[in-house]
Design a protein around this motif. Structure first.
Motif, short mmCIF file in Angstrom:
data_model
loop_
_atom_site.label_atom_id
_atom_site.label_comp_id
_atom_site.label_asym_id
_atom_site.label_seq_id
_atom_site.Cartn_x
_atom_site.Cartn_y
_atom_site.Cartn_z
N GLY B 106 111.04 13.50 41.38
CA GLY B 106 109.96 13.06 40.68
C GLY B 106 108.92 13.83 41.07
O GLY B 106 107.63 13.32 41.09
N LEU B 107 108.76 14.82 41.38
CA LEU B 107 107.97 15.90 41.78
C LEU B 107 107.44 16.69 40.27
O LEU B 107 106.50 17.26 40.29
CB LEU B 107 108.23 17.15 42.82
N LEU B 108 108.52 17.04 39.36
CA LEU B 108 108.37 17.73 38.39
C LEU B 108 108.78 16.93 37.11
O LEU B 108 109.95 16.46 37.14
CB LEU B 108 109.12 19.17 38.49
N VAL B 135 112.71 13.43 50.70
CA VAL B 135 112.72 14.71 50.18
C VAL B 135 112.19 15.86 51.04
O VAL B 135 110.92 15.87 51.75
CB VAL B 135 111.83 14.61 48.86
N PRO B 137 110.75 19.28 50.20
CA PRO B 137 110.75 20.30 49.05
C PRO B 137 110.64 21.62 49.62
O PRO B 137 110.30 21.97 50.94
CB PRO B 137 109.59 19.77 48.43
N GLY B 139 108.95 25.47 49.61
CA GLY B 139 107.78 26.35 49.24
C GLY B 139 106.69 25.24 49.20
O GLY B 139 105.71 25.84 48.22
N VAL B 140 106.41 24.29 49.72
CA VAL B 140 105.05 23.67 49.53
C VAL B 140 104.43 23.62 50.98
O VAL B 140 105.13 23.56 51.81
CB VAL B 140 105.15 22.06 48.78
N ARG B 141 103.15 23.42 50.68
CA ARG B 141 102.37 23.15 52.09
C ARG B 141 102.73 21.93 52.51
O ARG B 141 102.91 21.15 52.17
CB ARG B 141 100.94 23.56 52.11
N LEU B 142 102.12 21.83 53.87
CA LEU B 142 102.02 20.43 54.64
C LEU B 142 100.70 20.29 54.95
O LEU B 142 99.96 21.22 54.84
CB LEU B 142 102.86 20.71 55.94
N PHE B 143 100.41 18.94 55.48
CA PHE B 143 99.12 18.78 55.96
C PHE B 143 98.86 19.42 57.12
O PHE B 143 99.06 18.70 58.26
CB PHE B 143 98.67 17.22 55.93
N ASP B 144 98.73 20.80 57.33
CA ASP B 144 99.07 21.48 58.71
C ASP B 144 97.84 21.36 59.60
O ASP B 144 98.03 22.01 60.46
CB ASP B 144 99.32 22.75 58.24
N ARG B 145 96.74 20.64 59.20
CA ARG B 145 95.70 20.44 60.16
C ARG B 145 95.99 19.27 60.99
O ARG B 145 95.22 18.78 62.02
CB ARG B 145 94.29 20.36 59.74
N LEU B 151 101.61 14.32 61.80
CA LEU B 151 102.05 14.53 60.52
C LEU B 151 103.19 13.60 60.13
O LEU B 151 103.47 12.83 58.82
CB LEU B 151 102.68 15.83 60.27
N VAL B 188 99.69 23.95 61.57
CA VAL B 188 99.38 25.27 61.15
C VAL B 188 99.78 26.35 62.33
O VAL B 188 99.97 27.35 61.96
CB VAL B 188 98.03 25.40 60.75
N ASP B 189 99.74 25.99 63.66
CA ASP B 189 100.14 27.08 64.40
C ASP B 189 101.74 26.87 64.75
O ASP B 189 102.36 27.79 65.62
CB ASP B 189 99.40 26.65 65.88
#
Lengths: 523, 305
Positions: B106-108, B135, B137, B139-145, B151, B188-189
């Motif tokens: 359901g992402l694309l 899922v 995925p 190559g997607v970012r995460l809410f890395d802050r 998270l 992020v770290d």
């Protein structure tokens, strides 16, 4: 090798345009702006040709020294250093350091800032178009000066590469740099006042600076014009030695940087602190709000807009004190309401592909919208109230209080509703996560501008009732319209807020995957 | 080393905190229960479904196709992933694995075709289908802050789970994935492998019946990888279904019960691992199917120094 690096940089620049024609349009706009500023600058320098030699010398030397300083400082604080030819990427190629150095230095001129600096420096040749030795000196000085700029900035960025790649330093520096930028107006006025008071002092300062590495090269034209061949020769040696010294520093730093990759670690921390996730309701909308609030605090792209807010009253107060009338202070509340509400237009774009989590988790569009809007509201509501009431203590026009409160609250709620709709449908070009808020955003700048313009037009239309009531009071002078606005503004605003959140949620449900596909283009 | 790690996995933990996946769909989230009842009325539990009778596929991909401009990325892929299977998807770079999995989760939005998760159409009833899936995925970012702990909590709360349940599962998941020491560090770290693991934890938190993992072992160290394998294997043993994409043939051959070989946007072979490899190793069979393994001649200069 130098030629290889040059063509590499050139190719990188050109391929950047190839991604989309809109990118080219955005770039053309930026170029046009740079050209405008540059032609003004060069025009000014050529106009100095007819000025007194002493004045011309002062302007050129001080301007040049400021440019050199700028090249050292700006890349550092704005973390906007041009890293397309990051030396670390050449580690495995075993390029002789001398050639790498020369290539990188020359390649530094390809790109708008480098080229602009070189052209502006060459503009000083126009200033000294007075005698042959002066022209020769200015030409030599311009080239030496421009090279100094590039090499100095390379030295600074290489030396601080380790520091600058630490996330904390980037976060803090990218926010702090906003403060002087926002206060540019007051600072400029201060400087102009200072200059006016010390006009006699400036030529002395310029003469002193011209003996330092900062100003030596810029002084060559002026010294030769006034016949100081000895001074010119000495300053030529100074600027040559400066460049040689900088190159040596750069060489050493580069050698060290190539074998010690920057370390960007922090200490491990145990968990147990859920922060806002433990405080806000444990529902999807509550979680989204908690996440958004954490980002408002921790992500420099959001935090930068929060740092600007307290500077607003400072600027307004300053301009009031200049003109003697503080009436303008009264729009502080509504203006802040607009700015804050409008900022979440870019919310989903700021998420970038992290939005995949919302999509994969099957978050309902309305929860997504509501959480983000409430987070922004939690921060902006108190600020807007303070900024609406506060100025009245200065102006004393308390009869405007109800009207202004109505307008501010109406603007805030209506703006949040509209932003919720817009950010559900349109992707806006914003800096990527982790980038400086200053960095040129990748993506479609032209579409962003169009969306923003249409959106603001829409907002103005939606705010017609509130604005009309303000106008009525302005013309009639009676407070009745104000009291009506105090009711109309919040009521209409809340209705539009609810409609906006619902509509935005519906759009997001229907088009979430398309939104994600748009976001994935710039990652 | 691997033995004790099986214990704190979400599948075999205290029943109150995290139930085994087949029960969890009917236990933890009321919405999930609705879903599993709605499609067929009498949906069998995954464990009984995979054993015998007419098994309902955990994931059924039907004629998915997608083109990006001129390039046809996925060209009519159909796959049946039986419930309770450990399904591997292998293929060369650019074969369309990620695109296929994105369309199945359901992402694309696909140009053609559809995907059913335990009988629920992903594109007709996306919110219901997504509740059944976890899922990861690629190559997607995460809410890395957010911190790692935040998270995973966020991921659970977004799915409408109860905060106390989320809390206990988060600490178990972090313990199982060796992330306890860094639970309070911002994502992020994190290193690349830790980031992969925290994303996996986010996908597991709601005890989904189907796990779709795109390159779960990429840049994960061997100890953590065997850790993750342990978790996934016990998840499958208790009736869950996993589909992973990978480049590592050896891993897929050892770990998976079923495999699909994908190249050029099509399925070249699919079935149980033994059927597909047909006597040879999976790697040999893969090279044979995909072709392109002929480039051992030429490059003589490379041998002359």
């Amino acid at each position: 090798m130098v030629a290889h690096l040059l063509s590499l940089k050139w190719r990188l620049l050109l391929n950047g345009f190839k991604r989309s024609p809109w990118q080219l349009v955005g770039m053309a706009l930026g170029l046009l702006y740079a050209l405008g500023v540059l032609s003004l600058l060069i025009g000014g320098l050529i106009a100095l040709r007819w000025a007194d030699a002493e004045i011309a010398h002062t302007v050129v030397v001080l301007g040049g020294a400021a440019t050199v300083l700028g090249w050292a400082i700006i890349p550092l604080v704005a973390s906007a250093a041009d890293m397309t030819l990051d030396p670390a990427r050449f580690t495995t190629f075993a390029i002789p350091p001398r050639q790498l150095l020369a290539g990188l230095a020359v390649a530094g001129f390809i790109g708008i800032p480098g080229l602009a600096t070189l052209l502006a420096a060459l503009g000083t040749v126009g200033t000294w178009w007075r005698s042959f030795p002066a022209v020769a000196g200015a030409l030599l000085g311009a080239i030496l000066g421009a090279v100094t700029c590039i090499v100095l900035s390379k030295v600074v960025t290489t030396a601080t590469a380790g520091l600058a790649s630490s996330r904390r330093f980037k976060d803090v520096s990218s926010i702090i740099v906003f403060i002087p930028l926002m206060l540019l107006g007051p600072i400029m006025v201060g400087i102009v006042d200072g200059v006016r008071g010390s006009a006699d002092y400036l030529p002395v300062l310029a003469r002193t600076v011209s003996w330092t590495p900062l100003g030596a090269s810029w002084s060559l034209g002026g010294d030769l014009e006034s016949g100081n061949v000895g001074a010119a020769a000495l300053k030529f040696l100074i600027s040559g030695a400066t460049i040689a010294g900088l190159l040596l520093c750069w060489h050493v730093l580069l050698q060290r940087a190539l074998v010690t990759p920057p370390y960007s670690g922090g200490s491990a921390r145990k968990g147990g602190k859920l922060g806002l996730f433990a405080l806000l309701p444990g529902t999807p909308a509550g979680a989204v709000a908690a996440r958004a609030l954490i980002y408002w605090m921790k992500d420099p792209r959001y935090a930068a807009s929060l740092v600007i807010v307290p500077l607003f009253p400072v600027i307004f107060f300053f301009s009031g004190s200049q003109s003697g009338s503080y009436d303008l202070l009264m729009i502080l509340g509504p203006l802040t309401a607009f700015m804050m509400a409008w900022s979440i237009c870019a919310d989903v774009s700021y998420d970038n592909t992290a939005f995949a989590l919302h999509l994969a988790a099957g978050v309902r569009g309305i929860d997504d919208r509501l959480g983000r809007a409430l987070a922004c509201l939690a921060i902006s509501l108190p600020v807007v109230l303070v900024f609406t009431v506060g100025p009245l203590f200065v102006t004393g026009e308390w009869q405007w209080l109800p009207n202004l409160l109505g307008l501010s609250l109406g603007t805030l709620f209506t703006g949040l509703g509209l932003s919720s709709v817009i950010s559900a449908r349109y992707n806006i070009a914003v800096p990527l996560p982790g980038d400086s808020p200053f960095k040129k955003p990748p993506g479609n700048v032209a579409q962003t501008l169009a969306v923003q313009a249409v959106g603001m037009g829409l907002l103005a239309l939606l705010l017609v009732p509130e604005l009309a009531l303000v106008a009525v009071q302005a013309f009639s002078g009676g407070p009745e319209a104000g009291w009506i606005n105090l009711a109309v503004g919040p009521l209409l605003g809340v209705i539009l807020f609810v409609v906006g959140v619902r509509l935005g949620g519906k759009w997001l449900d229907a088009r979430g995957p398309e939104m994600f596909a748009q976001l994935s283009v710039n990652r | 080393m691997t033995e004790p790690r099986h214990e704190p996995t979400p599948t075999s933990a205290p029943p109150q905190a995290s139930a085994p996946p087949q029960a969890s769909a009917t236990q933890q989230a009321p919405e999930a229960r609705q879903v599993s009842q709605l499609p067929t009325g009498s949906l069998p539990l995954p464990s009984s479904g995979s054993a015998e009778g007419a098994p309902l596929a955990a994931l059924s991909i039907r004629g998915l196709a997608k083109r990006f401009g001129e390039k046809i990325a996925v060209d009519g892929v159909s796959l049946e992933v039986p419930a309770g299977s450990f399904y591997g998807m292998v293929g060369p770079n650019g074969a369309g694995k990620t695109t296929t999995l994105s369309m199945a989760t359901g992402l694309l939005r696909p140009d053609f075709g559809t995907a059913l998760v335990h009988g629920v159409d992903v594109w007709a009833r996306p919110l219901d289908a997504k509740k059944l899936m976890g899922v990861l995925p690629d190559g997607v970012r995460l809410f890395d802050r957010l911190t790692g702990e935040q998270l995973v909590t966020y991921s659970g709360l977004l799915r409408g789970m109860d905060r106390d349940v989320v809390g206990s599962r988060v600490s178990e998941l972090l313990a199982a994935l060796d992330l306890q020491a860094d639970a309070g560090t911002l994502v992020v770290d994190y290193s690349a492998g830790m980031t992969k693991k925290i994303a996996l934890a986010s996908a597991l938190i709601h005890a989904p019946r189907l796990l779709v993992l795109d390159e779960p072992f990429e840049s994960v160290d061997p100890v953590s990888a065997s850790n993750i394998r342990g978790i996934l294997e016990s998840y499958v043993a208790s009736g869950g279904t996993v589909i992973v994409s990978s480049h590592v043939m050896d891993l897929v051959q050892r770990m998976c019960s079923h495999v699909a070989v994908v190249a050029g946007g099509r399925v070249l072979a699919a079935g149980s691992v033994d059927e597909v490899r047909n006597g040879s190793t999976l790697e040999e069979r893969f090279v044979q199917l995909v072709g392109g393994g002929h480039r051992t001649e030429g490059l003589e200069w490379l041998r002359t120094f």
